[in-house]
Design a protein around this motif. Structure first.
Motif, short mmCIF file in Angstrom:
data_model
loop_
_atom_site.label_atom_id
_atom_site.label_comp_id
_atom_site.label_asym_id
_atom_site.label_seq_id
_atom_site.Cartn_x
_atom_site.Cartn_y
_atom_site.Cartn_z
N SER A 385 40.78 29.50 44.27
CA SER A 385 39.53 28.73 44.35
C SER A 385 38.32 29.60 44.02
CB SER A 385 39.37 28.14 45.76
OG SER A 385 40.41 27.24 46.05
N LEU A 386 38.30 30.81 44.56
CA LEU A 386 37.19 31.73 44.29
C LEU A 386 37.16 32.14 42.82
CD1 LEU A 386 37.41 33.94 47.51
CD2 LEU A 386 35.50 32.46 46.87
N LEU A 387 38.34 32.32 42.22
CA LEU A 387 38.41 32.68 40.81
C LEU A 387 37.89 31.53 39.93
CD1 LEU A 387 41.88 34.49 40.71
CD2 LEU A 387 39.65 35.54 40.27
N TYR A 388 38.25 30.31 40.30
CA TYR A 388 37.80 29.14 39.55
C TYR A 388 36.28 29.01 39.66
CZ TYR A 388 37.14 24.24 38.25
OH TYR A 388 36.70 23.08 37.65
N PHE A 389 35.77 29.21 40.87
CA PHE A 389 34.33 29.14 41.12
C PHE A 389 33.60 30.21 40.31
CE2 PHE A 389 30.85 30.10 44.44
CZ PHE A 389 29.99 29.18 43.87
N ALA A 390 34.11 31.45 40.33
CA ALA A 390 33.50 32.56 39.60
C ALA A 390 33.49 32.31 38.10
CB ALA A 390 34.23 33.86 39.91
N GLU A 391 34.57 31.74 37.59
CA GLU A 391 34.65 31.46 36.15
C GLU A 391 33.59 30.45 35.73
OE1 GLU A 391 37.96 30.05 32.81
OE2 GLU A 391 38.45 29.98 34.95
N ASN A 392 33.34 29.48 36.58
CA ASN A 392 32.38 28.43 36.24
C ASN A 392 30.93 28.89 36.30
OD1 ASN A 392 33.52 25.43 35.87
ND2 ASN A 392 34.93 26.59 37.16
N ILE A 393 30.66 29.98 37.04
CA ILE A 393 29.29 30.50 37.07
C ILE A 393 29.21 31.84 36.33
CG2 ILE A 393 28.65 29.27 39.18
CD1 ILE A 393 29.06 31.87 40.74
N ASN A 394 30.28 32.13 35.60
CA ASN A 394 30.31 33.31 34.72
C ASN A 394 30.14 34.62 35.49
OD1 ASN A 394 30.62 34.46 32.17
ND2 ASN A 394 28.41 34.57 31.81
N CYS A 395 30.92 34.76 36.58
CA CYS A 395 30.88 35.97 37.40
C CYS A 395 32.16 36.78 37.25
CB CYS A 395 30.73 35.62 38.89
SG CYS A 395 29.07 35.22 39.39
N THR A 396 32.03 38.08 37.26
CA THR A 396 33.19 38.97 37.32
C THR A 396 33.66 39.04 38.77
OG1 THR A 396 32.31 40.28 35.49
CG2 THR A 396 33.98 41.33 36.87
N VAL A 397 34.98 39.21 38.98
CA VAL A 397 35.54 39.25 40.33
C VAL A 397 36.18 40.61 40.61
CG1 VAL A 397 37.32 38.29 41.86
CG2 VAL A 397 35.92 36.76 40.46
N ILE A 398 35.87 41.16 41.77
CA ILE A 398 36.49 42.39 42.26
C ILE A 398 37.16 42.08 43.59
CG2 ILE A 398 36.12 44.77 43.04
CD1 ILE A 398 33.62 44.84 41.28
N ALA A 399 38.44 42.43 43.72
CA ALA A 399 39.15 42.25 44.99
C ALA A 399 39.08 43.55 45.78
CB ALA A 399 40.60 41.87 44.72
N GLU A 400 38.56 43.47 47.01
CA GLU A 400 38.42 44.66 47.86
C GLU A 400 39.60 44.78 48.84
OE1 GLU A 400 34.03 45.85 48.79
OE2 GLU A 400 34.34 43.78 49.43
N GLY A 401 39.81 45.99 49.32
CA GLY A 401 40.79 46.21 50.39
C GLY A 401 42.23 46.11 49.95
N VAL A 402 42.52 46.45 48.70
CA VAL A 402 43.91 46.43 48.21
C VAL A 402 44.62 47.67 48.74
CG1 VAL A 402 45.39 46.25 46.18
CG2 VAL A 402 43.07 45.29 46.12
N GLU A 403 45.64 47.46 49.57
CA GLU A 403 46.31 48.60 50.20
C GLU A 403 47.79 48.70 49.87
OE1 GLU A 403 45.54 48.75 54.38
OE2 GLU A 403 43.36 48.87 54.13
N ARG A 404 48.36 47.63 49.32
CA ARG A 404 49.81 47.64 49.04
C ARG A 404 50.08 47.16 47.62
NH1 ARG A 404 50.97 43.38 51.80
NH2 ARG A 404 53.23 43.59 51.54
#
Length: 456
Positions: A385-404
């Motif tokens: 959902s967040l990726l779809y939202f970001a795509e529609n407002i032309n935003c780059t996405v960074i995922a934080e807290g990747v540990e595994r």
């Protein structure tokens, strides 16, 4: 013939004049250049000239007006006289004559006590002594007026050191007063005073360590940018970044602290010749400072850096009260080339509102969404959902807290642009953060994982 006046008598007369509450217009009666001096300020200045320290203790009588709401004018006058008398008697129980500077009372329900300190370490006792004075003062007032009280009397206290290097003593005292008032209003514990001094000293000495954590481009395996993180001294409670920034917020030192982080980051970027994007956390309270943008542009000009290299992460440490005003501030920075990210997306309503109102360039998905995302279908749905939202407002996405690795695989499968977290690299000082061999190996691993995720 001009009358001769004894020097000691003249000094006594001046002292009496200085104690009178004379309005400004009365100063016209004195010779040109004559300055009516405040005796308390004069003593503070004398102590500072001799190398001593000075602090103030604020005593705020919280329920004073409620306590005396039905009092007659005569009784009110008696209370005010007794209040000052009892307070001074109480002070003498805990403050020696050598350490006593003076008392000022601008409001009926607020008393400020000025004291001399031997050293900054001595300031740690201020909160404890103020607490003892408060307890004794409350007890005496209640004994004196128990038959007339409409409610119990509550006194809040706050302490602050008067800055020793300030050019303007009046400004230094005012700053200390506001600091003590903030401590009293929030009912902060006795050790707060010492920690406040410690943090101010950390900022003054620039005793912060700047760390970086890489943000990896999951499409290419390259380092896209670096997030700037800060730590206080290792031996201090402020080594913990949460304690550091939350305490700075409580004591209204946040703009000074965040400006110091920006300055140290600029120096490091210049010295290490960092070319990638640089992410710096900033709160709305600092962004609202009308002088920040000008100071920032001046620093970049001196350093030869370009504003397009900087991304400001708007954090949720301090809520945004006026989105229209903040949108205008963000726009003014963008016109100068800076970019913005909204941090902690998915952690609550406030971050989503920030995204919808400010339309950032980058959305950083909170680690609470990423943690164990490979095991929880709800989190995967939230990510999409967040990726779809970001795509529609032309935003780059960074995922934080990747540990595994499993979490990273889910990000690759969903075509998340970038990732950040311990799985890729821990925060490190700048000089250790650009290990070429380490990042070449990490690049190869990301490319390999990407091929597997795409079924190649």
């Amino acid at each position: 013939m001009r009358s001769m006046v004894n020097k000691g008598t003249w000094r006594k007369q001046l002292l009496m004049l200085s104690l009178l509450p004379l309005p400004d217009r009365m100063l016209k009666s004195f010779p040109p250049g004559f300055v009516l001096r405040d005796p308390v300020y004069r003593r503070v200045k004398k102590i500072k000239r001799s190398g001593g320290k000075a602090a103030l203790m604020l005593f705020h009588l919280e329920d004073y007006h409620q306590w005396l709401k039905d009092a007659t004018p005569d009784f009110l006058g008696r209370v005010e006289r007794e209040l000052r008398k009892i307070f001074l008697e109480t002070v003498r129980m805990y403050i020696t004559e050598d350490d006593f500077i003076g008392v000022k009372q601008h409001l009926a329900n607020e008393i400020t006590l000025f004291v001399r300190l031997e050293s900054h370490q001595d300031f740690g006792r201020c909160g404890i002594v103020a607490g003892k004075i408060r307890q004794e003062f409350e007890s005496r007032m209640e004994r004196q007026f128990s038959l007339h009280m409409q409610s119990s009397l509550t006194i809040r206290t706050g302490c602050a050191i008067i800055e020793e290097n300030a050019k303007d003593l009046g400004f230094a005292v005012e700053a200390a007063y506001h600091s003590a008032m903030a401590a009293a209003a929030k009912n902060l514990p006795a050790h707060f005073a010492m920690q406040h001094v410690e943090l101010k000293e950390i900022i003054r000495m620039e005793n912060l360590t700047v760390l970086t954590q890489p943000i990896m481009d999951l499409r290419t395996g390259e380092v896209y940018g670096w997030e700037i993180l800060s730590r206080g001294p290792k031996t201090s409670v402020f080594h913990n970044p949460v304690e550091l920034f939350e305490f700075a917020d409580q004591t209204e030192l946040l703009p000074e602290l965040e400006w110091l982080v920006i300055q140290k980051a600029i120096r490091e970027i210049t010295e290490r010749q960092i070319k990638e994007q640089v992410f710096i956390n900033i709160t709305p309270v600092s962004l609202s400072d009308p002088q920040l943008l000008g100071r920032l542009l001046e620093q970049l000009k001196l350093s030869g850096l370009d504003s397009s290299q900087f991304v400001f992460e708007i954090t949720e440490r301090h809520s945004i009260n006026d989105f229209e005003q903040m949108a205008n501030i963000v726009h003014s920075y963008r016109t100068q080339g800076f970019r913005f990210a909204v941090d902690d997306a998915g952690s609550g309503y406030s971050s989503l509102q920030s995204i919808s109102e400010l339309i950032p360039d980058i959305i950083k998905i909170d680690k609470s969404v990423i943690r164990n995302i490979d095991r929880e279908a709800v989190k995967q749905a939230m990510l999409r959902s967040l990726l779809y939202f970001a795509e529609n407002i032309n935003c780059t996405v960074i995922a934080e807290g990747v540990e595994r690795e499993e979490e990273a695989n889910v990000l690759l499968q969903n075509h998340v642009h970038m990732g950040q977290g311990y799985y890729f690299a821990r925060p490190q000082p700048f000089e250790h953060g650009r290990n070429v061999i380490q990042f070449q190996s990490l690049k190869e691993k990301i490319i390999h994982m990407r091929k597997i995720a795409s079924g190649q």
